[in-house]
Design an enzyme around this catalytic site. Sequence first.
Site, mmCIF file in Angstrom:
data_model
loop_
_atom_site.group_PDB
_atom_site.id
_atom_site.type_symbol
_atom_site.label_atom_id
_atom_site.label_comp_id
_atom_site.label_asym_id
_atom_site.label_seq_id
_atom_site.Cartn_x
_atom_site.Cartn_y
_atom_site.Cartn_z
ATOM 1 N N THR A 157 0.884 -1.167 0.000
ATOM 2 C CA THR A 157 0.000 0.000 0.000
ATOM 3 C C THR A 157 0.920 1.215 0.000
ATOM 4 O O THR A 157 2.070 1.090 0.417
ATOM 5 C CB THR A 157 -0.794 0.001 1.334
ATOM 6 N N ARG A 185 -12.630 -8.523 -3.272
ATOM 7 C CA ARG A 185 -11.870 -8.548 -2.009
ATOM 8 C C ARG A 185 -11.536 -7.119 -1.562
ATOM 9 O O ARG A 185 -11.102 -6.290 -2.356
ATOM 10 C CB ARG A 185 -10.589 -9.352 -2.199
ATOM 11 N N ILE A 186 -11.726 -6.833 -0.293
ATOM 12 C CA ILE A 186 -11.374 -5.524 0.273
ATOM 13 C C ILE A 186 -10.394 -5.768 1.418
ATOM 14 O O ILE A 186 -10.629 -6.642 2.259
ATOM 15 C CB ILE A 186 -12.637 -4.800 0.790
ATOM 16 N N ASP A 188 -7.347 -3.937 4.273
ATOM 17 C CA ASP A 188 -7.349 -3.057 5.455
ATOM 18 C C ASP A 188 -7.399 -1.573 5.111
ATOM 19 O O ASP A 188 -7.744 -0.743 5.964
ATOM 20 C CB ASP A 188 -6.065 -3.290 6.267
ATOM 21 N N THR A 208 0.851 -1.009 6.027
ATOM 22 C CA THR A 208 1.036 -1.689 4.746
ATOM 23 C C THR A 208 1.380 -3.146 5.022
ATOM 24 O O THR A 208 2.075 -3.436 5.999
ATOM 25 C CB THR A 208 2.144 -1.022 3.901
ATOM 26 N N GLY A 209 0.885 -4.039 4.161
ATOM 27 C CA GLY A 209 1.169 -5.460 4.354
ATOM 28 C C GLY A 209 -0.095 -6.274 4.186
ATOM 29 O O GLY A 209 -1.052 -5.809 3.555
ATOM 30 N N ASP A 210 -0.114 -7.466 4.741
ATOM 31 C CA ASP A 210 -1.224 -8.389 4.555
ATOM 32 C C ASP A 210 -2.512 -7.824 5.186
ATOM 33 O O ASP A 210 -2.636 -7.730 6.405
ATOM 34 C CB ASP A 210 -0.861 -9.728 5.210
ATOM 35 N N GLY A 211 -3.458 -7.436 4.316
ATOM 36 C CA GLY A 211 -4.640 -6.713 4.774
ATOM 37 C C GLY A 211 -5.508 -7.508 5.731
ATOM 38 O O GLY A 211 -6.069 -6.948 6.683
HETATM 39 N N1 GLY Z 1 -2.525 -3.702 2.680
HETATM 40 C C1 GLY Z 1 -3.117 -3.822 1.411
HETATM 41 C C2 GLY Z 1 -4.086 -4.883 1.279
HETATM 42 O O1 GLY Z 1 -3.919 -5.966 1.806
HETATM 43 O O2 GLY Z 1 -5.067 -4.695 0.616
#
Ligand code: GLY
Length: 295
Positions: A157, A185-186, A188, A208-211
């Site tokens: 992100t 898919r949405i 964070d 930023t990273g795994d939402g």
């Molecule tokens: N941090 C971005 C996402 O996982 O969508």
Amino acid sequence: MDPVIIVHGGAFKLLDEEFVPSEQGVRQSAQAGMAVLSLGGSAIDAVEAAVRAMEANPIFNAGLGASLTRDGKLEVDASIMDGRTKKFGAVACVPDFMHPVSLARAVMEDGEHALLGGPGALAFASEKGLSHFHRTDLVTEGALKRLKRIRSERADTVGACALDSRGELGVAISTGGKTNKRSGRIGDTPIIGAGFYVDNSVGAAGATGDGEAIMRALLCYRATMFLKEGLSCGSAARESVSMLDRETGKKCGIIMLSPSGETGLYHNTPHMPWAIASAGTGVKSGISSEKSVLP
Ligand code: GLY
């Protein structure tokens, strides 16, 4: 109050050829934000300008060149929040949009709703006179290559936190989300407390990273609570990233800014391009907390 801005271009593993353009890109973003702040502009205007600069730069996963869904669609998320009013605006799953951060800003200013998604968000954009793009204008070779390689670990992100001369804080973030994500898919990024949070009396954070993991950990709200407990921005950033790792086993990064202008950043991914601009020290940057590739 001396204005400050901190930005990042995503926490993940950069390819060697991405080192220089990524660090240049975050520096340009911080300079775009500082140009607003040094003229007396607001933190909200500065974070919007900084994120727009990264959305227009195809090296980053946001706006132009954003990551694609598994069926090759471009669906972006973004948000913006004002630390004085604690109002925010967010958009999710918006197809083919170059500057979703400005659409999120329009949602915040309009005030009727806080989070708009999909075709409804596009209809709102038309009402507000914000331009929609054709998919072919925004899908880059780089994004198509990433999809081909299915680098699904890439959930980066872009983000910015700013403090203006009146002592107001703001945060904005924007993303194409995970490469190869399911359509719809949405992550964070548009979720308050997860991907972003700011309160003038406590501080600002952008993740930023795994939402999915960032939402479970409610990362940014909890990071700002570490500031409330008295941790420095650097310690709060490190503690919140470690907490997410302990609780979910996933990797991420975060930028933070305190009401006094203290900055902090931390990531447990190999890289997270970042830049900090302030009136006193000019612009500092790196491709990770340890390493810079620019003179
Ligand atoms: N941090 C971005 C996402 O996982 O969508």
